[in-house]
Motif scaffolding. Structure first.
Motif, mmCIF file in Angstrom:
data_model
loop_
_atom_site.group_PDB
_atom_site.id
_atom_site.type_symbol
_atom_site.label_atom_id
_atom_site.label_comp_id
_atom_site.label_asym_id
_atom_site.label_seq_id
_atom_site.Cartn_x
_atom_site.Cartn_y
_atom_site.Cartn_z
ATOM 1 N N ASP A 1 -36.207 -0.919 -34.563
ATOM 2 C CA ASP A 1 -36.009 -2.363 -34.616
ATOM 3 C C ASP A 1 -37.226 -3.053 -34.007
ATOM 4 N N ILE A 2 -37.385 -4.320 -34.298
ATOM 5 C CA ILE A 2 -38.438 -5.120 -33.677
ATOM 6 C C ILE A 2 -37.873 -5.731 -32.395
ATOM 7 N N ILE A 3 -38.585 -5.552 -31.301
ATOM 8 C CA ILE A 3 -38.129 -6.064 -30.017
ATOM 9 C C ILE A 3 -39.096 -7.150 -29.551
ATOM 10 N N ALA A 4 -38.544 -8.242 -29.023
ATOM 11 C CA ALA A 4 -39.376 -9.361 -28.573
ATOM 12 C C ALA A 4 -38.822 -9.904 -27.265
ATOM 13 N N GLU A 5 -39.718 -10.288 -26.373
ATOM 14 C CA GLU A 5 -39.344 -10.851 -25.080
ATOM 15 C C GLU A 5 -40.207 -12.058 -24.776
ATOM 16 N N LEU A 6 -39.591 -13.075 -24.179
ATOM 17 C CA LEU A 6 -40.299 -14.269 -23.745
ATOM 18 C C LEU A 6 -39.810 -14.634 -22.354
ATOM 19 N N ASN B 1 -34.593 -12.407 -24.700
ATOM 20 C CA ASN B 1 -34.800 -11.055 -25.213
ATOM 21 C C ASN B 1 -34.070 -10.932 -26.547
ATOM 22 N N LEU B 2 -34.810 -10.530 -27.585
ATOM 23 C CA LEU B 2 -34.243 -10.438 -28.926
ATOM 24 C C LEU B 2 -34.553 -9.081 -29.543
ATOM 25 N N LEU C 1 -30.247 -10.184 -36.254
ATOM 26 C CA LEU C 1 -30.374 -9.970 -34.818
ATOM 27 C C LEU C 1 -29.234 -9.085 -34.341
ATOM 28 N N SER C 2 -29.577 -7.952 -33.720
ATOM 29 C CA SER C 2 -28.548 -7.055 -33.201
ATOM 30 C C SER C 2 -28.319 -7.263 -31.710
ATOM 31 N N LYS C 3 -29.293 -7.856 -31.021
ATOM 32 C CA LYS C 3 -29.132 -8.168 -29.600
ATOM 33 C C LYS C 3 -29.797 -9.501 -29.295
ATOM 34 N N LEU D 1 -24.480 -6.493 -31.236
ATOM 35 C CA LEU D 1 -23.756 -5.909 -32.357
ATOM 36 C C LEU D 1 -23.822 -4.392 -32.272
ATOM 37 N N ASP D 2 -22.758 -3.726 -32.692
ATOM 38 C CA ASP D 2 -22.713 -2.266 -32.759
ATOM 39 C C ASP D 2 -22.216 -1.899 -34.153
#
Length: 247
Positions: free
Chosen positions: A86-91, A103-104, A113-115, A138-139
């Motif tokens: 997955d692509i993870i991003a933080e700001l 956090n996405l 978006l799963s988180k 999401l799971d």
């Protein structure tokens, strides 16, 4: 790849996916499994700093892992065949008395978006704190967690302070943890009184079963607490940024 299925699992787990996990040598936490890997990580990070103090104003990161081989080492015997993570991003930002984090995690298989995690924090000192958070996960494309978390510490005057924390599940429409209390502080002694209502372990067979408790901490300054430190520990674990000032 080395077959490790004969090694028992004691304390090994897979950590939550984050920017920090993009560059881990071993995708497992613990010594019971060593992950097989043939992969490449692409990531970008940028920061804005105060040139005089070095304090960080803003931090942004985004990244993804690309896999060249299936991952055969696992905790449950399954094989991970995905070609990419997955692509993870933080700001994150820290401006004056304000702190914020986003956090996405983007599911590349289903394009959703799963988180999601959003957090806002305001603090002037140990007696004035405000926190507001929202998290969703999401799971298998099903809603697993959706919660809000609100807390604050507020001084009514030089002697009295109030405490509050409310963790609520939007998915289940029920309270998870609620704390309300008041503290009195003088030159020689202090007292904290808290009421807490929190849901019991999810393994309970009783629906909506709660633990209700009253916590009291009485402190003579310089001598320590006469009633244990449960109230202090509860507040420090439940309210981000709180540190006990009544010792």
């Amino acid at each position: 790849f080395e077959d490790q299925s004969g090694t028992p699992l004691f304390d090994t787990s897979i950590p939550n996916f984050s920017v920090a996990q993009l560059f881990r040598d071993n995708r497992f936490i613990g010594g019971d499994r060593i992950g097989d890997a043939n992969q490449l990580t692409f990531a970008l990070s940028s920061r804005i700093l105060n040139t005089n103090t070095g304090d960080e104003f803003l931090r942004a990161s985004i990244g993804q892992i690309f896999y060249f081989e299936d991952r055969r080492v696992s905790l449950d015997g399954t094989v991970d065949t995905a070609n990419q993570s997955d692509i993870i991003a933080e700001l994150g930002s820290n401006i004056g008395r304000w702190q914020g984090n986003i956090n996405l995690q983007w599911d590349t298989t289903y394009s959703e978006l799963s988180k999601e995690n959003y957090f806002l924090h305001y603090q002037t000192d140990s007696r004035t704190i405000f926190n507001l958070g929202y998290r969703k996960r999401l799971d298998d494309r099903q809603l697993d967690i959706e919660q809000t978390d609100t807390s604050f510490v507020y001084p009514f005057n030089m002697n009295y302070s109030g405490f509050f924390r409310w963790n609520y599940s939007l998915k289940d429409n029920k309270d998870i943890d609620t704390i309300a209390g008041i503290a009195y502080d003088s030159c020689c002694w202090s007292i904290q009184v808290l009421a807490q209502r929190r849901i019991k372990n999810t393994t309970t067979t009783v629906d909506d079963a709660y633990d209700n408790s009253i916590l009291v901490q009485f402190v003579f300054k310089g001598l320590g607490s006469l009633s244990g430190s449960k109230a202090k520990t509860t507040l420090e674990q439940s309210i981000y940024g709180y540190r006990d000032i009544f010792q």
